[in-house]
Enzyme design. Structure first.
Site, PDB file in Angstrom:
ATOM      1  N   ARG A   1       0.846  -1.206   0.000  1.00 48.64           N
ATOM      2  CA  ARG A   1       0.000   0.000   0.000  1.00 48.64           C
ATOM      3  C   ARG A   1       0.877   1.250   0.000  1.00 48.64           C
ATOM      4  NH1 ARG A   1      -5.439  -1.460   3.356  1.00 48.64           N
ATOM      5  NH2 ARG A   1      -6.654  -1.496   1.463  1.00 48.64           N
TER       6      ARG A   1
ATOM      7  N   TYR B   1      -2.035  -0.097   9.537  1.00 48.94           N
ATOM      8  CA  TYR B   1      -3.114  -0.957  10.010  1.00 48.94           C
ATOM      9  C   TYR B   1      -3.223  -0.856  11.534  1.00 48.94           C
ATOM     10  CZ  TYR B   1      -3.312  -3.189   5.432  1.00 48.94           C
ATOM     11  OH  TYR B   1      -3.465  -3.440   4.097  1.00 48.94           O
TER      12      TYR B   1
ATOM     13  N   GLN C   1      -1.359   2.779  -5.558  1.00 46.04           N
ATOM     14  CA  GLN C   1      -2.760   3.045  -5.187  1.00 46.04           C
ATOM     15  C   GLN C   1      -3.748   2.638  -6.284  1.00 46.04           C
ATOM     16  OE1 GLN C   1      -3.514   7.020  -3.786  1.00 46.04           O
ATOM     17  NE2 GLN C   1      -2.507   6.621  -1.837  1.00 46.04           N
TER      18      GLN C   1
ATOM     19  N   ASP D   1      -4.749  -0.984  -6.022  1.00 44.58           N
ATOM     20  CA  ASP D   1      -5.170  -1.441  -4.696  1.00 44.58           C
ATOM     21  C   ASP D   1      -6.599  -2.000  -4.738  1.00 44.58           C
ATOM     22  OD1 ASP D   1      -5.808  -1.799  -2.056  1.00 44.58           O
ATOM     23  OD2 ASP D   1      -5.016   0.132  -1.393  1.00 44.58           O
TER      24      ASP D   1
ATOM     25  N   SER E   1      -8.750  -1.904  -1.523  1.00 44.96           N
ATOM     26  CA  SER E   1      -9.437  -0.623  -1.306  1.00 44.96           C
ATOM     27  C   SER E   1     -10.638  -0.465  -2.227  1.00 44.96           C
ATOM     28  CB  SER E   1      -8.482   0.560  -1.551  1.00 44.96           C
ATOM     29  OG  SER E   1      -7.592   0.661  -0.483  1.00 44.96           O
TER      30      SER E   1
HETATM   31  P1  NAD Z   1      -8.886  -2.920   7.409  1.00 40.66           P
HETATM   32  O1  NAD Z   1      -9.932  -3.458   6.479  1.00 40.66           O
HETATM   33  O2  NAD Z   1      -7.689  -3.731   7.733  1.00 40.66           O
HETATM   34  O3  NAD Z   1      -9.623  -2.541   8.793  1.00 40.66           O
HETATM   35  C1  NAD Z   1     -10.726  -1.672   8.825  1.00 40.66           C
HETATM   36  C2  NAD Z   1     -10.572  -0.685   9.977  1.00 40.66           C
HETATM   37  O4  NAD Z   1     -10.793  -1.341  11.230  1.00 40.66           O
HETATM   38  C3  NAD Z   1      -9.199  -0.035  10.068  1.00 40.66           C
HETATM   39  O5  NAD Z   1      -9.346   1.358   9.921  1.00 40.66           O
HETATM   40  C4  NAD Z   1      -8.724  -0.433  11.468  1.00 40.66           C
HETATM   41  O6  NAD Z   1      -7.958   0.603  12.081  1.00 40.66           O
HETATM   42  C5  NAD Z   1     -10.029  -0.658  12.183  1.00 40.66           C
HETATM   43  N1  NAD Z   1      -9.948  -1.454  13.426  1.00 40.66           N
HETATM   44  C6  NAD Z   1      -9.215  -2.555  13.697  1.00 40.66           C
HETATM   45  N2  NAD Z   1      -9.444  -2.991  14.952  1.00 40.66           N
HETATM   46  C7  NAD Z   1     -10.382  -2.161  15.490  1.00 40.66           C
HETATM   47  C8  NAD Z   1     -11.042  -2.103  16.748  1.00 40.66           C
HETATM   48  N3  NAD Z   1     -10.792  -2.983  17.710  1.00 40.66           N
HETATM   49  N4  NAD Z   1     -11.941  -1.111  16.945  1.00 40.66           N
HETATM   50  C9  NAD Z   1     -12.202  -0.213  15.970  1.00 40.66           C
HETATM   51  N5  NAD Z   1     -11.612  -0.198  14.751  1.00 40.66           N
HETATM   52  C10 NAD Z   1     -10.710  -1.169  14.528  1.00 40.66           C
HETATM   53  O7  NAD Z   1      -8.416  -1.493   6.959  1.00 40.66           O
HETATM   54  P2  NAD Z   1      -8.318  -0.828   5.522  1.00 40.66           P
HETATM   55  O8  NAD Z   1      -9.590  -0.217   5.165  1.00 40.66           O
HETATM   56  O9  NAD Z   1      -7.724  -1.799   4.608  1.00 40.66           O
HETATM   57  O10 NAD Z   1      -7.295   0.348   5.821  1.00 40.66           O
HETATM   58  C11 NAD Z   1      -6.223   0.177   6.739  1.00 40.66           C
HETATM   59  C12 NAD Z   1      -5.247   1.335   6.626  1.00 40.66           C
HETATM   60  O11 NAD Z   1      -4.610   1.357   5.371  1.00 40.66           O
HETATM   61  C13 NAD Z   1      -5.853   2.702   6.807  1.00 40.66           C
HETATM   62  O12 NAD Z   1      -4.903   3.469   7.518  1.00 40.66           O
HETATM   63  C14 NAD Z   1      -5.963   3.226   5.421  1.00 40.66           C
HETATM   64  O13 NAD Z   1      -5.996   4.634   5.364  1.00 40.66           O
HETATM   65  C15 NAD Z   1      -4.699   2.673   4.848  1.00 40.66           C
HETATM   66  N6  NAD Z   1      -4.753   2.573   3.394  1.00 40.66           N
HETATM   67  C16 NAD Z   1      -3.674   3.028   2.675  1.00 40.66           C
HETATM   68  C17 NAD Z   1      -3.700   2.947   1.299  1.00 40.66           C
HETATM   69  C18 NAD Z   1      -2.542   3.420   0.473  1.00 40.66           C
HETATM   70  O14 NAD Z   1      -1.710   4.152   0.945  1.00 40.66           O
HETATM   71  N7  NAD Z   1      -2.454   2.969  -0.765  1.00 40.66           N
HETATM   72  C19 NAD Z   1      -4.791   2.416   0.661  1.00 40.66           C
HETATM   73  C20 NAD Z   1      -5.863   1.956   1.419  1.00 40.66           C
HETATM   74  C21 NAD Z   1      -5.813   2.038   2.794  1.00 40.66           C
END
Ligand code: NAD
Length: 377
Positions: free
Chosen positions: A122, A226, A127, A130, A133
């Protein structure tokens, strides 16, 4: 000879998506590839064979696997599909590297190069590739619509001759890609939305969508952006504060996940039993066991007046756009590997190396390799 890139019809029950859409077929042909599609592969996603004017339609999966150098899939290939592929072929798709070790070993043994879309790093450059996402955004949008659909209440505030209806209160737990899209969609429907995440960085994103951030004063930022798992004490603190917000909610959408771990349990049965009659829980984490203790993956049921639904494979329900976004992710991943119609992957490239699961008779993704080898470290 130009490479042949092909997409089979998905065989997983309930999977409506297709890994190749007509626009991407055209773009691949523009790079000099010969594009193949199994007859009817796009039909469940409403892309008829006739729309693929730049692809050659092949009669069945066996013919496709026998001819294709690069295979594009949504779901991981079955053992039967892997057996039918040419030795040395490449396959790109969701590979669920933590599941079915036999399937991964078979790809290794059959000298298949597999790229797992889940493993695409990521980083900003990747992006556009991804797929986690793009598909999470689809799921988040659908989750908000499911909550509105199952609720016996309006989401927006209404001022009518029959009186004023207050807007619904929606709580979204987990403000990653899916959670933020659920917040945005529930806001568009006019609900009052509260969002919560263990990552402190989520506050600004939740607030920028016009929702309130529920502050629990626990920050659990793990590696790579994460979340990490909470300690027992942090879990208790989280539950004490969340309980009040959930008791007041008309709908709760949960999306919390920790990579490679079962979904964190955030809503115990007692919290559900304190909710309003007719309140709805949409548990998007059902695939990993669910964020609610009572969730039954794939089922919708009533628990003491609260409707609980843990849908599976939600992106498949919005197959037209989910396929379009996914196929573009695959194109953005594959296109840099094609030079003058030939496949020339740069194995030292961080994105290619990071997402390679099997190659040249080896399992190249170290965590998968040691897990399959039974190495406890
Ligand atoms: P994910 O599907 O792994 O998890 C969903 C959400 O659940 C996350 O935001 C996580 O912090 C939250 N979570 C985990 N345990 C929890 C708890 N006990 N209580 C409440 N919330 C909890 O996450 P995702 O949507 O794949 O995204 C994860 C991270 O990656 C984020 O920071 C996102 O901004 C980042 N991201 C970066 C890129 C990139 O740079 N290309 C792209 C997509 C996402």
């Amino acid at each position: 000879m130009p490479i042949r890139v092909g997409a089979p019809k998905e065989t997983t029950p309930g999977e409506n998506r297709v890994a190749l859409v007509p626009e991407v077929a055209r773009r691949l042909a523009g790079l000099g590839a010969e594009v193949l599609l199994e007859a009817g592969a796009g039909s469940a996603a409403h892309y008829p064979d006739s729309a693929y004017t730049d692809a050659r339609i092949v009669a069945d999966a066996a013919a496709l696997y026998a001819a294709a150098d690069v295979i594009l899939t949504v779901q991981p290939p079955t053992a039967q599909a892997i057996e039918a592929m040419q030795s040395g072929a490449s396959v790109i798709g969701f590979m669920q590297p933590h599941r079915d070790p036999e399937r991964i070993t078979l790809m290794q043994q059959r000298n298949i190069t597999s790229y797992a879309m889940e493993l695409v790093p990521r980083i900003s450059r990747a992006q556009s590739m991804d797929a986690l996402s793009s598909q999470a955004a689809v799921a988040g949008y659908r989750a908000a619509l499911m909550a509105a659909e199952l609720s016996g209440r309006f989401f927006p505030m209404l001022t009518t001759a029959a009186g004023t209806i207050r807007p619904a209160k929606v709580v979204v737990i987990g403000a990653g890609v899916a959670g933020l899209q659920a917040i945005a969609t529930a806001r568009r429907l006019g609900a009052m939305v509260e969002g919560y995440d263990v990552r402190a960085a989520a506050r600004e994103q939740v607030e920028s969508l016009g929702a309130k951030f529920i502050d629990i004063a626990v920050s659990a930022e793990g590696s790579g952006g994460y979340a990490r798992e909470l300690t027992e004490q942090e879990k208790q603190q989280q539950q004490d504060i969340l309980a009040k917000h959930i008791a007041a909610a008309d709908a709760v959408i949960t999306t919390a996940a920790i990579p490679g771990r079962p979904s964190p349990r955030i809503i115990p049965a007692a919290m559900v039993e304190a909710m309003k009659p007719g309140a709805v829980i949409i548990d998007l984490a059902a695939e990993g066991g669910g964020n609610c203790e009572l969730t039954r993956p794939g089922e919708q049921f009533d628990h003491q007046g609260v409707i609980i639904y843990g849908p599976l494979n939600v992106p498949s329900q919005l197959a037209v756009h989910a396929s379009e976004m996914y196929a573009k992710n695959l194109f953005n991943f594959l296109a840099p590997m094609i030079t003058a119609g030939e496949l020339t992957p740069d194995r030292a490239d961080e994105v290619i190396a990071g997402s390679t699961l099997t190659h040249a008779g080896e399992i190249t993704h170290e965590p998968t390799r040691s897990r399959i080898a039974g190495d406890p470290s």
